[in-house]
Design an enzyme around this catalytic site. Structure first.
Site, PDB file in Angstrom:
ATOM      1  N   HIS A 162       5.773  -4.806  -1.940  1.00 23.43           N
ATOM      2  CA  HIS A 162       6.888  -4.828  -0.967  1.00 23.43           C
ATOM      3  C   HIS A 162       6.047  -4.735   0.511  1.00 23.43           C
ATOM      4  O   HIS A 162       6.462  -5.220   1.441  1.00 23.43           O
ATOM      5  CB  HIS A 162       7.468  -3.487  -0.953  1.00 23.43           C
ATOM      6  CG  HIS A 162       8.462  -3.442  -1.994  1.00 23.43           C
ATOM      7  ND1 HIS A 162       9.647  -3.597  -1.741  1.00 23.43           N
ATOM      8  CD2 HIS A 162       8.035  -3.308  -3.305  1.00 23.43           C
ATOM      9  CE1 HIS A 162      10.409  -3.409  -3.047  1.00 23.43           C
ATOM     10  NE2 HIS A 162       9.534  -3.301  -3.991  1.00 23.43           N
ATOM     11  N   ASP A 370       4.100  -5.758   9.292  1.00 21.14           N
ATOM     12  CA  ASP A 370       5.012  -5.087   8.475  1.00 21.14           C
ATOM     13  C   ASP A 370       5.294  -6.227   7.096  1.00 21.14           C
ATOM     14  O   ASP A 370       5.339  -7.426   7.685  1.00 21.14           O
ATOM     15  CB  ASP A 370       6.447  -4.937   9.133  1.00 21.14           C
ATOM     16  CG  ASP A 370       6.941  -3.830   8.671  1.00 21.14           C
ATOM     17  OD1 ASP A 370       6.940  -3.667   7.183  1.00 21.14           O
ATOM     18  OD2 ASP A 370       7.666  -2.881   9.205  1.00 21.14           O
TER      19      ASP A 370
HETATM   20  P1  ADP Z   1       9.259   0.930   5.571  1.00 18.11           P
HETATM   21  O1  ADP Z   1       9.562   0.550   4.107  1.00 18.11           O
HETATM   22  O2  ADP Z   1       7.939   0.769   6.055  1.00 18.11           O
HETATM   23  O3  ADP Z   1       9.586   2.263   5.832  1.00 18.11           O
HETATM   24  P2  ADP Z   1      11.392  -0.692   6.338  1.00 18.11           P
HETATM   25  O4  ADP Z   1      11.962  -1.128   7.694  1.00 18.11           O
HETATM   26  O5  ADP Z   1      11.353  -1.905   5.610  1.00 18.11           O
HETATM   27  O6  ADP Z   1      10.231   0.150   6.552  1.00 18.11           O
HETATM   28  O7  ADP Z   1      12.563   0.235   5.715  1.00 18.11           O
HETATM   29  C1  ADP Z   1      12.883   1.551   6.139  1.00 18.11           C
HETATM   30  C2  ADP Z   1      13.975   1.979   5.559  1.00 18.11           C
HETATM   31  O8  ADP Z   1      14.261   3.482   5.689  1.00 18.11           O
HETATM   32  C3  ADP Z   1      15.385   1.571   6.083  1.00 18.11           C
HETATM   33  O9  ADP Z   1      16.357   1.312   5.044  1.00 18.11           O
HETATM   34  C4  ADP Z   1      15.942   2.226   7.087  1.00 18.11           C
HETATM   35  O10 ADP Z   1      17.288   2.377   7.195  1.00 18.11           O
HETATM   36  C5  ADP Z   1      15.298   3.793   6.322  1.00 18.11           C
HETATM   37  N1  ADP Z   1      15.118   4.758   7.395  1.00 18.11           N
HETATM   38  C6  ADP Z   1      14.376   4.554   8.476  1.00 18.11           C
HETATM   39  N2  ADP Z   1      14.361   6.006   9.119  1.00 18.11           N
HETATM   40  C7  ADP Z   1      15.304   6.689   8.745  1.00 18.11           C
HETATM   41  C8  ADP Z   1      15.926   7.920   9.093  1.00 18.11           C
HETATM   42  N3  ADP Z   1      15.264   8.698   9.812  1.00 18.11           N
HETATM   43  N4  ADP Z   1      16.898   8.455   8.078  1.00 18.11           N
HETATM   44  C9  ADP Z   1      17.403   7.729   7.144  1.00 18.11           C
HETATM   45  N5  ADP Z   1      16.765   6.407   6.947  1.00 18.11           N
HETATM   46  C10 ADP Z   1      15.928   5.926   7.383  1.00 18.11           C
HETATM   47  C1  G6P Z   2       6.869   1.572   2.092  1.00 21.25           C
HETATM   48  C2  G6P Z   2       6.370   1.423   0.790  1.00 21.25           C
HETATM   49  C3  G6P Z   2       7.034   2.073  -0.356  1.00 21.25           C
HETATM   50  C4  G6P Z   2       7.005   3.514   0.197  1.00 21.25           C
HETATM   51  C5  G6P Z   2       7.546   3.779   1.803  1.00 21.25           C
HETATM   52  C6  G6P Z   2       7.787   5.165   2.028  1.00 21.25           C
HETATM   53  O1  G6P Z   2       8.209   1.029   2.107  1.00 21.25           O
HETATM   54  O2  G6P Z   2       6.349  -0.186   0.427  1.00 21.25           O
HETATM   55  O3  G6P Z   2       6.261   1.998  -1.497  1.00 21.25           O
HETATM   56  O4  G6P Z   2       7.926   4.199  -0.907  1.00 21.25           O
HETATM   57  O5  G6P Z   2       6.992   2.708   2.462  1.00 21.25           O
HETATM   58  O6  G6P Z   2       6.412   5.741   1.918  1.00 21.25           O
HETATM   59  P1  G6P Z   2       6.122   7.036   1.042  1.00 21.25           P
HETATM   60  O7  G6P Z   2       4.699   7.064   1.226  1.00 21.25           O
HETATM   61  O8  G6P Z   2       6.757   8.239   1.777  1.00 21.25           O
HETATM   62  O9  G6P Z   2       6.640   6.679  -0.225  1.00 21.25           O
END
Ligand code: ADP
Ligand code: G6P
Length: 471
Positions: A162, A370
């Site tokens: 991912h 990202d």
């Molecule tokens: P990452 O996987 O690195 O966290 P992404 O942007 O691909 O970044 O995905 C983040 C996900 O987490 C999104 O679906 C977003 O809606 C969710 N998210 C981010 N911040 C919050 C929050 N404060 N509360 C709930 N969901 C959140």
């Molecule tokens: C990214 C990674 C996921 C991970 C998520 C949240 O989306 O690709 O594998 O689950 O971040 O991070 P965490 O360390 O809380 O699992």
């Protein structure tokens, strides 16, 4: 033990043991893009999800989540420290994200990574029915495909990363690079977010293991491993339905009023992670205020930054720095009842997030690197009236699919400021045209299309797809 024809293996289960301030255990949706992505296509399928439920100690027995069986893998305190916080998040994560923070290498972490990968592989072997499809996810589990193949050669095994996958010059720094590549090559199909990442992997297989790729295929131990890119997406239908709910519209109106009914709302939503470019964005914003280009009276920035990986040193330092900077900016430019930045660290439910997307005139998504960034796609899906400007980093995987966004290089402070101003000042017709193009793209490339394209490439006779209901 009940077995399934489809097994998803990910470090995280879709629900997480979040202990409340009074010490009670509460099950919440897990943070991050991986869970957001897999949740919809798996819903009501005969699948088992193998993963960690957060915390340490014995594995809790969990009920099904939306019809998907949960199979918990326990982590001990040592595993948490050396596998999750160590090798996964202090070696691989920074290295895969352009080494924007220095990756650390410790032999003890590698031992834990092997041990935990072995445990996940054994759990998947236990719950997969004969000939099942097993879909292994992300950087925490790169050895699982190889280990699982040794245990269960009858399975069809997929691996999907991912996050970003780095160019060979960076990956070559890893002391155990050959083992990591071999582990991934245990799969039948190795998937990445972007074509460049798949190309990096193929180059590395050749350089490190002497296994050249021909036409995205690598011959390994008498098998053929396919390599490809499958850009992950979101459930656009679900997001559209959410933002159109009357209670979400009410929440949005209330939020805008609570913010003082400003002319412009800028929104950022990130996990608190140094890859997300939060500090650079705050600096750009504060300079725009100091230069007089942005007035706190008519523009507000809402920064949601949910804490993540809180025991890892680099994340603690980042949080302190971000909070100091938010305090400085509010102290310097805010007025009573009118902060320059509304800073929120709470996890929100989906409806609250949708309401935030609804009120954001500009969505600022400016990571330094990202793999994809689903927040950018969620924002586009939420703009059902075709308004709203997306400011997007060139270094997010999403930029390749959404070239109509206001693209910026977040390392270039002047460029970031200009991009933010351009998004704030854009003419409504221009914004509409760009948003329409992005929405058209997303409708055709939603999360169901992603799951369909990956699984049909993995499971070429497609029996699985008909069972998933994604065809
Ligand atoms: P990452 O996987 O690195 O966290 P992404 O942007 O691909 O970044 O995905 C983040 C996900 O987490 C999104 O679906 C977003 O809606 C969710 N998210 C981010 N911040 C919050 C929050 N404060 N509360 C709930 N969901 C959140
Ligand atoms: C990214 C990674 C996921 C991970 C998520 C949240 O989306 O690709 O594998 O689950 O971040 O991070 P965490 O360390 O809380 O699992």
């Amino acid at each position: 033990m009940r077995q399934s024809s489809l097994v998803v293996v990910a470090n995280r289960l879709p629900i997480d043991d979040s202990t409340t301030p009074d010490g009670a255990c509460e099950w919440r949706r897990s943070p991050g893009g991986l869970v957001s992505a897999l949740h919809s296509p798996l819903r009501q399928t005969p699948a088992t999800w193998v993963g960690w439920a957060g915390g340490t100690g014995p594995a809790p027995a969990l009920p099904d989540v939306d019809g998907v069986r949960m199979h918990t893998v326990p982590l001990t305190a040592d595993d948490l420290r050396d596998h999750y916080e160590g090798f996964a998040n202090a070696t691989l994560w920074p290295l895969y994200h352009d080494a924007v923070e220095q990756p650390e290498h410790h032999r003890r972490w590698w031992e834990a990574y092997q041990r935990v990968n072995q445990r996940f592989a054994a759990a998947a072997a236990e719950v997969a029915e004969p000939g099942a499809v097993v879909w292994v996810q992300d950087y925490h589990l790169q050895l699982v495909p190889g280990l699982l193949r040794a245990l269960r050669p009858d399975l069809r095994i997929g691996f999907f990363l991912h996050v970003a996958f780095p160019p060979p010059e960076l990956f070559m720094q890893l002391p155990r690079r050959a083992e990591l590549l071999r582990g991934m090559l245990g799969a039948d199909l190795v998937g990445f977010q972007r074509a460049q990442a798949a190309h990096n992997f193929a180059q590395l297989a050749d350089r490190v293991l002497g296994l050249p790729a021909t036409d995205h295929r690598i011959a390994v131990d008498g098998r053929i491993v396919r390599v490809g890119s499958f850009p992950v997406s979101i459930d656009t239908t679900e997001m559209t339905a959410l933002v159109e709910r009357p209670d979400v519209a009410d929440r949005a109106s209330r939020l805008r009023r609570d913010l003082g009914s400003p002319e412009h709302v800028i929104l950022s939503v990130d996990r608190m992670d140094y890859t997300k470019g939060i500090e650079q964005r705050l600096k750009a914003y504060s300079e725009l205020i100091a230069d007089g280009h942005v007035k706190v009276r008519d523009t507000v920035l809402v920064q949601v930054a949910v804490p993540s990986r809180e025991r890892v040193g680099q994340y603690q330092i980042l949080r302190e720095r971000v909070e100091r900077e938010v305090g400085r900016i509010n102290g310097e430019f805010g007025r009573v009842g009118e902060p320059a930045i509304h800073y929120l660290t709470q996890p929100f439910d989906r409806a609250e997030l949708a309401a935030l997307y609804r009120i954001a005139d500009v969505m600022a998504v400016t990571p330094l690197r990202d793999g994809m960034n689903l927040v950018a796609k969620e924002y586009v899906a939420a703009r059902v009236d075709d308004t709203g400007a997306l400011l997007l980093s060139e270094f997010a995987g999403a930029a390749a699919e959404l070239p109509q966004a206001y693209l910026v290089n977040p390392h270039d402070l002047e460029g970031l400021k200009q991009g933010l101003l351009a998004a704030l000042r854009a003419r409504p017709e221009q914004v509409r045209e760009r948003m329409q193009a992005m929405r058209t793209h997303l409708r055709q490339h939603d999360i169901h299309a992603w799951a369909r394209s990956y699984l049909s490439a993995l499971d070429q006779d497609s029996t699985l797809l008909s069972r998933l209901g994604t065809t």
